[in-house]
Design an enzyme around this catalytic site. Structure first.
Site, PDB file in Angstrom:
ATOM      1  N   ASN A   1      -7.570   6.853  -5.099  1.00  0.00           N
ATOM      2  CA  ASN A   1      -8.055   7.868  -6.032  1.00  0.00           C
ATOM      3  C   ASN A   1      -7.723   9.240  -5.477  1.00  0.00           C
ATOM      4  OD1 ASN A   1     -10.393   8.753  -4.311  1.00  0.00           O
ATOM      5  ND2 ASN A   1     -11.043   6.644  -4.695  1.00  0.00           N
TER       6      ASN A   1
ATOM      7  N   LYS B 249       6.415  -7.362   0.285  1.00  0.00           N
ATOM      8  CA  LYS B 249       6.589  -6.442  -0.827  1.00  0.00           C
ATOM      9  C   LYS B 249       6.922  -7.193  -2.119  1.00  0.00           C
ATOM     10  CE  LYS B 249       9.377  -2.577  -2.483  1.00  0.00           C
ATOM     11  NZ  LYS B 249      10.538  -1.694  -2.236  1.00  0.00           N
TER      12      LYS B 249
END
Length: 398
Positions: free
Chosen positions: A208, A286
């Protein structure tokens, strides 16, 4: 302050008049005060008024033979327990950052091994200028302590950050710098700050916009009042406040464990913007992009740190548990509901629909146990100072 020796260097700004009240506060507390009045400072206040309050000669000229005979600049730079620069103008800060020594004030500052506390004061555009920011960063790295500046109206007619901190605030910062006991001396306070990063795979995460500025400011204000602070911070780019025990974490689970490890505490303040969810089974490698295919994730809840600590038995629960509610709509209604749901003692509600997250200012409403206080828009440092004072009052009330 009895027996302490303070040297105050008075820079050339309209805020110089505030140093007269600052001198009075030190004298009233039993400290001895010597003043160095810069040539620019003497344009705003007189040596006579400064000397009348310090009851000492006022030092002005590097090449004054009488002053050098009675107390040379080297002795002046090292005879004090603390040197305060107030106001610390943009010019003085630049000279300090670059090690210049072309007058008595800068020579004293360059020759000293005494702790230095500066109170910046200047026009808002000067304060925001990249050069001033660069100089401030250099001075902090060099170990110079700062207090302020505050936000408000200025003599030039503009509004913003650049007002010198009030004398009582500088006085409190000086007491803390000198190790004098404060109202939170002997108290242990845990504070969480910043965001958490919840991994999706080894290179991606959910986060955030929290900068950690409000939490850091609160931790700094608590230290100034004498508290021992366990500062549990998620990943942020701002430096940690001086004098705190830093515990750096990444995820909500790590923050939860760090809080529990840091207990017991007299109070706990949960200012961190903790992620509510995390990816269940984050990838160990990944995730590769595949044409025409979008990845899908299953989320699971993170531990509710505020609710968990609020629900602890009285024997292990902090005496005061304080939460934050960052809301974008129906701020007070949502905050009141959160306070009831979490079971905390106090809660600070703030509207983050603008630039509060990552910004310098904040406007909060403090929800106490039986009342509410709506505070005006102010700097995050001012919010921190007000909260710290409120907390000290509560912890010292039988």
């Amino acid at each position: 302050m009895n027996g302490k020796s303070i040297t105050i260097i008075i820079g050339g700004g309209i805020a110089a008049y505030k140093t007269l009240e600052l001198i009075r506060l030190f004298k009233k507390a039993g400290a001895s005060v010597r003043a160095v009045l810069t040539r620019a400072g003497a344009e705003f206040i007189t040596p006579l008024s400064v000397g009348a309050l310090t009851a000492e000669p006022v030092f002005q000229d590097l090449f004054d033979l009488d002053d050098e005979a009675n107390m040379g600049h080297i002795q002046l730079s090292r005879s004090a327990d603390l040197i305060i620069v107030a106001p610390a103008t943009a010019d003085l800060m630049a000279k300090m950052a670059h090690g210049l020594a072309n007058d008595l004030a800068t020579t004293v500052l360059l020759a000293t091994d005494t702790p230095v506390l500066m109170a910046p004061a200047m026009n808002v555009r000067m304060w925001d200028h990249v050069a001033t920011k660069r100089n401030l960063a250099t001075l902090k790295t060099d170990g110079i302590m700062t207090v302020g500046p505050d936000e408000g109206d200025m003599a030039c007619g503009e509004f913003g950050f650049g007002r010198m901190a009030e004398p009582d605030t500088i006085f409190a910062a000086a007491k803390a710098a000198l190790g004098a006991p404060g109202p939170l001396t002997g108290k242990h306070i845990v504070i969480t700050s910043g965001p958490t990063h919840e991994p999706i795979d080894p290179v991606r995460y959910i986060a955030n916009r929290s900068s950690g500025r409000q939490g850091a400011a609160i931790a700094e204000a608590l230290v100034r009042l004498g508290a021992r602070v366990s500062y549990i911070t998620g990943p942020v780019s701002i430096p940690a406040p001086k004098g705190v025990d830093v515990i750096a974490v990444q995820t909500a689970h790590q923050m939860f464990d760090a809080v529990n490890t840091a207990l017991p505490a007299d109070a706990a303040i949960f200012a961190a913007a903790v992620a509510d969810w995390r990816v269940d089974g984050a990838g160990q490698t990944k995730i590769k992009k595949q044409k025409g295919q979008l990845p899908s994730f299953t989320f699971t809840e993170n531990p509710d740190i505020l609710a968990s600590i609020s629900a602890l038995p009285k024997t292990s629960r902090p005496g005061l548990v304080i939460g934050f509610a960052a809301e974008t709509n129906d701020v007070l209604d949502n905050a009141r509901a959160k306070k009831r749901r979490k079971g905390c003692d106090w809660l600070l509600a703030n509207d983050v629909s603008g630039d509060v997250m990552g910004g310098e200012n904040n406007q909060v409403t403090l929800l106490l146990e039986k009342s509410e206080e709506q505070w005006p828009m102010m700097s995050k440092h001012d919010v921190a100072r007000r909260l710290a004072d409120k907390l000290a009052e509560a912890l010292n009330t039988p």
